[in-house]
Design a protein around this motif. Structure first.
Motif, PDB file in Angstrom:
ATOM      1  N   SER A 120      11.402  11.241   4.665  1.00 62.66           N
ATOM      2  CA  SER A 120      10.581  10.368   3.821  1.00 62.66           C
ATOM      3  C   SER A 120      11.330   9.092   3.480  1.00 62.66           C
ATOM      4  CB  SER A 120      10.183  11.101   2.533  1.00 62.66           C
ATOM      5  OG  SER A 120       9.386  12.224   2.824  1.00 62.66           O
ATOM      6  N   ARG A 121      12.630   9.243   3.179  1.00 61.14           N
ATOM      7  CA  ARG A 121      13.439   8.079   2.848  1.00 61.14           C
ATOM      8  C   ARG A 121      13.473   7.100   4.026  1.00 61.14           C
ATOM      9  NH1 ARG A 121      17.108   7.420  -0.982  1.00 61.14           N
ATOM     10  NH2 ARG A 121      17.148   9.675  -1.398  1.00 61.14           N
ATOM     11  N   ALA A 122      13.668   7.636   5.233  1.00 66.96           N
ATOM     12  CA  ALA A 122      13.736   6.778   6.421  1.00 66.96           C
ATOM     13  C   ALA A 122      12.411   6.060   6.651  1.00 66.96           C
ATOM     14  CB  ALA A 122      14.110   7.613   7.640  1.00 66.96           C
ATOM     15  N   LYS A 123      11.309   6.782   6.456  1.00 66.45           N
ATOM     16  CA  LYS A 123       9.987   6.172   6.657  1.00 66.45           C
ATOM     17  C   LYS A 123       9.750   5.040   5.662  1.00 66.45           C
ATOM     18  CE  LYS A 123       6.471   8.818   7.566  1.00 66.45           C
ATOM     19  NZ  LYS A 123       5.314   9.769   7.435  1.00 66.45           N
ATOM     20  N   ILE A 124      10.090   5.275   4.403  1.00 61.12           N
ATOM     21  CA  ILE A 124       9.893   4.265   3.363  1.00 61.12           C
ATOM     22  C   ILE A 124      10.766   3.048   3.614  1.00 61.12           C
ATOM     23  CG2 ILE A 124      10.302   3.773   0.907  1.00 61.12           C
ATOM     24  CD1 ILE A 124       9.371   6.705   0.387  1.00 61.12           C
ATOM     25  N   GLN A 125      12.010   3.293   3.993  1.00 64.07           N
ATOM     26  CA  GLN A 125      12.913   2.172   4.252  1.00 64.07           C
ATOM     27  C   GLN A 125      12.428   1.327   5.420  1.00 64.07           C
ATOM     28  OE1 GLN A 125      16.577   4.364   4.689  1.00 64.07           O
ATOM     29  NE2 GLN A 125      17.160   4.061   2.529  1.00 64.07           N
ATOM     30  N   LYS A 126      11.836   1.959   6.427  1.00 64.11           N
ATOM     31  CA  LYS A 126      11.282   1.207   7.555  1.00 64.11           C
ATOM     32  C   LYS A 126      10.095   0.360   7.119  1.00 64.11           C
ATOM     33  CE  LYS A 126       9.599   1.640  12.301  1.00 64.11           C
ATOM     34  NZ  LYS A 126       8.489   0.696  12.109  1.00 64.11           N
ATOM     35  N   VAL A 127       9.201   0.948   6.313  1.00 63.96           N
ATOM     36  CA  VAL A 127       8.027   0.209   5.824  1.00 63.96           C
ATOM     37  C   VAL A 127       8.470  -0.974   4.961  1.00 63.96           C
ATOM     38  CG1 VAL A 127       5.981   0.326   4.347  1.00 63.96           C
ATOM     39  CG2 VAL A 127       6.464   2.171   5.973  1.00 63.96           C
ATOM     40  N   ILE A 128       9.479  -0.763   4.116  1.00 60.58           N
ATOM     41  CA  ILE A 128      10.003  -1.840   3.275  1.00 60.58           C
ATOM     42  C   ILE A 128      10.478  -2.999   4.143  1.00 60.58           C
ATOM     43  CG2 ILE A 128      11.979  -2.478   1.819  1.00 60.58           C
ATOM     44  CD1 ILE A 128      11.641   0.221   0.409  1.00 60.58           C
ATOM     45  N   ALA A 129      11.181  -2.662   5.219  1.00 59.56           N
ATOM     46  CA  ALA A 129      11.673  -3.710   6.120  1.00 59.56           C
ATOM     47  C   ALA A 129      10.530  -4.399   6.850  1.00 59.56           C
ATOM     48  CB  ALA A 129      12.652  -3.099   7.127  1.00 59.56           C
ATOM     49  N   ASP A 130       9.559  -3.603   7.313  1.00 60.30           N
ATOM     50  CA  ASP A 130       8.426  -4.167   8.068  1.00 60.30           C
ATOM     51  C   ASP A 130       7.571  -5.087   7.206  1.00 60.30           C
ATOM     52  OD1 ASP A 130       9.252  -2.777  10.281  1.00 60.30           O
ATOM     53  OD2 ASP A 130       7.775  -1.153  10.076  1.00 60.30           O
ATOM     54  N   LEU A 131       7.353  -4.697   5.969  1.00 58.19           N
ATOM     55  CA  LEU A 131       6.480  -5.483   5.084  1.00 58.19           C
ATOM     56  C   LEU A 131       7.210  -6.632   4.403  1.00 58.19           C
ATOM     57  CD1 LEU A 131       4.359  -2.702   3.297  1.00 58.19           C
ATOM     58  CD2 LEU A 131       3.748  -4.069   5.291  1.00 58.19           C
ATOM     59  N   GLY A 132       8.529  -6.617   4.470  1.00 57.77           N
ATOM     60  CA  GLY A 132       9.278  -7.667   3.787  1.00 57.77           C
ATOM     61  C   GLY A 132       9.320  -7.476   2.291  1.00 57.77           C
ATOM     62  N   TYR A 133       9.197  -6.224   1.862  1.00 56.28           N
ATOM     63  CA  TYR A 133       9.253  -5.930   0.429  1.00 56.28           C
ATOM     64  C   TYR A 133      10.637  -6.254  -0.118  1.00 56.28           C
ATOM     65  CZ  TYR A 133       9.172  -3.191  -3.877  1.00 56.28           C
ATOM     66  OH  TYR A 133       9.258  -2.794  -5.173  1.00 56.28           O
ATOM     67  N   ARG A 134      10.677  -6.833  -1.326  1.00 54.42           N
ATOM     68  CA  ARG A 134      11.942  -7.269  -1.898  1.00 54.42           C
ATOM     69  C   ARG A 134      12.305  -6.441  -3.127  1.00 54.42           C
ATOM     70  NH1 ARG A 134      10.914 -13.495  -2.694  1.00 54.42           N
ATOM     71  NH2 ARG A 134       8.793 -12.735  -3.019  1.00 54.42           N
ATOM     72  N   PRO A 135      12.914  -5.290  -2.923  1.00 57.61           N
ATOM     73  CA  PRO A 135      13.229  -4.430  -4.078  1.00 57.61           C
ATOM     74  C   PRO A 135      14.233  -5.039  -5.036  1.00 57.61           C
ATOM     75  CG  PRO A 135      14.285  -3.617  -2.089  1.00 57.61           C
ATOM     76  CD  PRO A 135      13.346  -4.711  -1.660  1.00 57.61           C
ATOM     77  N   ASN A 136      14.997  -6.050  -4.581  1.00 60.87           N
ATOM     78  CA  ASN A 136      16.000  -6.642  -5.462  1.00 60.87           C
ATOM     79  C   ASN A 136      15.392  -7.379  -6.641  1.00 60.87           C
ATOM     80  OD1 ASN A 136      15.131  -8.508  -3.330  1.00 60.87           O
ATOM     81  ND2 ASN A 136      16.456  -9.979  -4.363  1.00 60.87           N
ATOM     82  N   ILE A 137      14.095  -7.775  -6.535  1.00 66.56           N
ATOM     83  CA  ILE A 137      13.463  -8.433  -7.683  1.00 66.56           C
ATOM     84  C   ILE A 137      12.412  -7.551  -8.325  1.00 66.56           C
ATOM     85  CG2 ILE A 137      13.813 -10.714  -6.690  1.00 66.56           C
ATOM     86  CD1 ILE A 137      10.738 -10.746  -6.193  1.00 66.56           C
ATOM     87  N   ASN A 138      12.254  -6.353  -7.812  1.00 65.15           N
ATOM     88  CA  ASN A 138      11.244  -5.464  -8.363  1.00 65.15           C
ATOM     89  C   ASN A 138      11.685  -4.904  -9.702  1.00 65.15           C
ATOM     90  OD1 ASN A 138      10.155  -2.405  -8.515  1.00 65.15           O
ATOM     91  ND2 ASN A 138       8.644  -3.788  -7.641  1.00 65.15           N
ATOM     92  N   ALA A 139      10.755  -4.785 -10.620  1.00 67.70           N
ATOM     93  CA  ALA A 139      11.102  -4.351 -11.971  1.00 67.70           C
ATOM     94  C   ALA A 139      11.696  -2.946 -11.986  1.00 67.70           C
ATOM     95  CB  ALA A 139       9.870  -4.399 -12.868  1.00 67.70           C
ATOM     96  N   GLN A 140      11.223  -2.058 -11.115  1.00 68.36           N
ATOM     97  CA  GLN A 140      11.758  -0.706 -11.133  1.00 68.36           C
ATOM     98  C   GLN A 140      13.250  -0.701 -10.816  1.00 68.36           C
ATOM     99  OE1 GLN A 140      10.322   1.782 -12.192  1.00 68.36           O
ATOM    100  NE2 GLN A 140       8.141   1.339 -12.165  1.00 68.36           N
ATOM    101  N   ALA A 141      13.663  -1.637  -9.971  1.00 65.60           N
ATOM    102  CA  ALA A 141      15.068  -1.703  -9.613  1.00 65.60           C
ATOM    103  C   ALA A 141      15.897  -2.361 -10.698  1.00 65.60           C
ATOM    104  CB  ALA A 141      15.246  -2.481  -8.306  1.00 65.60           C
ATOM    105  N   LEU A 142      15.211  -3.007 -11.634  1.00 63.32           N
ATOM    106  CA  LEU A 142      15.927  -3.713 -12.692  1.00 63.32           C
ATOM    107  C   LEU A 142      15.997  -2.921 -13.986  1.00 63.32           C
ATOM    108  CD1 LEU A 142      14.308  -7.215 -12.197  1.00 63.32           C
ATOM    109  CD2 LEU A 142      16.620  -6.574 -11.586  1.00 63.32           C
ATOM    110  N   VAL A 143      15.306  -1.767 -14.010  1.00 66.29           N
ATOM    111  CA  VAL A 143      15.213  -1.030 -15.262  1.00 66.29           C
ATOM    112  C   VAL A 143      16.592  -0.715 -15.833  1.00 66.29           C
ATOM    113  CG1 VAL A 143      14.519   1.163 -16.280  1.00 66.29           C
ATOM    114  CG2 VAL A 143      12.939  -0.060 -14.797  1.00 66.29           C
TER     115      VAL A 143
END
Length: 340
Positions: free
Chosen positions: A32-55
């Motif tokens: 599941s982790r590998a699948k999510i990480q691939k989707v994040i890369a494909d979509l260009g999701y930016r977790p570094n500015i996401n609020a969940q990562a900043l909590v």
């Protein structure tokens, strides 16, 4: 802006699982982790500015997003929010969105980059669905002057419809049956709610608002009120009172009526909405509906700071009510006697 919900949808996994991967938690299957990480890369999701990562590293900073802080209404909103932080160990960052959906999104991203754990957001352009997605990502995000039923516990809002009904009933109780309405052309949610409230109260009283006595102005400012009342007068239709979208338009109406030799309130009454300082500076002083924007903003700021620390029950609601402030711009036609 790509959201956690987008990553969850494409990966076929839950948003909570996506969130755990973004936070680097270990209780996620490797596949599941590998699948999510691939989707994040494909979509260009930016977790570094996401609020969940900043909590875990959020700063004690309250972000406030408004269309334009230089406008008196939004200035009062910001001041109300600042009052709340004076009682807490918080700083405040203010961002203008200038009535643009793109600028609103950029403002939210900027505040997240500054690790704002709590945000009060007055959105003029972003859709309900996008705001719901943002609320899912940002624990301390609160919307002011907006009601979305799915996230009602995150909304601090005013009952504009009931406020408009109260103002309409007040005019009718004063003997006014021929009532004109001046609102804004772009018909934002506030404008729609107020016009609906006016129509409802007038219809219930048996004096429905005539379509040709409704004028929509391009700008919700004094000039818009001036231009709109000129058009109403040019139609030659009888009216004894004018209801306006806000105080600035109402003051423009009063000035134009007086410029044309029409006495306020003796010949035409005028009523506003918001109860800004300008309503008291107008002559005659303006009868209006008080909008408790500073109180609402202070409440919203406290709610955002509370949410940033821990979730609250979804059943809570945060509804405020306007109330009538009677001054000198409305005549009581019941007391007018015919000359002998």
């Amino acid at each position: 802006m790509v959201t956690i919900k987008d990553v969850a949808r494409v990966s076929g996994l839950s948003t909570s699982t996506v969130s755990r991967v973004i936070r680097g938690e270990s209780n996620v299957k490797a596949s599941s982790r590998a699948k999510i990480q691939k989707v994040i890369a494909d979509l260009g999701y930016r977790p570094n500015i996401n609020a969940q990562a900043l909590v875990s590293s959020k700063s004690n900073t309250l972000g406030v997003v408004v269309p334009m802080v230089s406008m008196p209404f939004f200035g009062a909103l910001v001041c109300g929010a600042e009052e709340a932080i004076n009682e807490n160990q918080y700083k405040v960052l203010i961002s203008n969105a200038y009535g643009s959906e793109q600028k609103e999104r950029e403002a939210i991203e900027s505040l997240l980059q500054h690790k704002c754990g709590a945000i009060v957001f007055h959105s003029a352009r972003t859709s309900d669905q996008k705001l719901i997605e943002l609320a899912e990502e940002i624990p301390g995000l609160v919307f002011i002057n907006r009601f979305i039923s799915k996230i009602a516990h995150r909304c601090v809002w005013l009952d504009n419809n009931q406020g408009a009904q109260e103002a309409t009933r007040y005019l009718i109780d004063k003997g006014h049956k021929d009532i004109a309405v001046i609102s804004r052309e772009d018909m934002n949610p506030d404008a729609r709610a107020r016009l609906d409230g006016i129509r409802t109260a007038a219809a219930n009283a048996g004096v429905p608002i005539q379509d040709d006595l409704i004028e929509l102005a391009k700008v919700a400012e004094m000039d818009g009120g001036r231009d709109a009342v000129k058009k109403l007068l040019a139609r030659g239709k009888k009216f004894t009172a004018i209801m306006t979208y806000n105080d600035h338009m109402a003051v423009g109406v009063v000035h134009e009526l007086q410029a044309q030799g029409i006495k306020v309130p003796e010949e035409v009454s005028v009523i506003g909405f918001d109860d800004l300082l300008i309503s008291r500076a107008c002559f005659p002083s303006l009868t209006t509906m008080h909008y408790p924007v500073a109180e609402m903003a202070s409440y919203a700021a406290n709610l955002a700071m509370e949410l940033a620390e821990e979730p609250i029950e979804a059943g809570r609601t945060h509804l405020f009510m306007p109330h009538l402030v009677e001054r000198g711009s409305v005549a009581d036609l019941n007391k007018v006697t015919e000359p002998a």
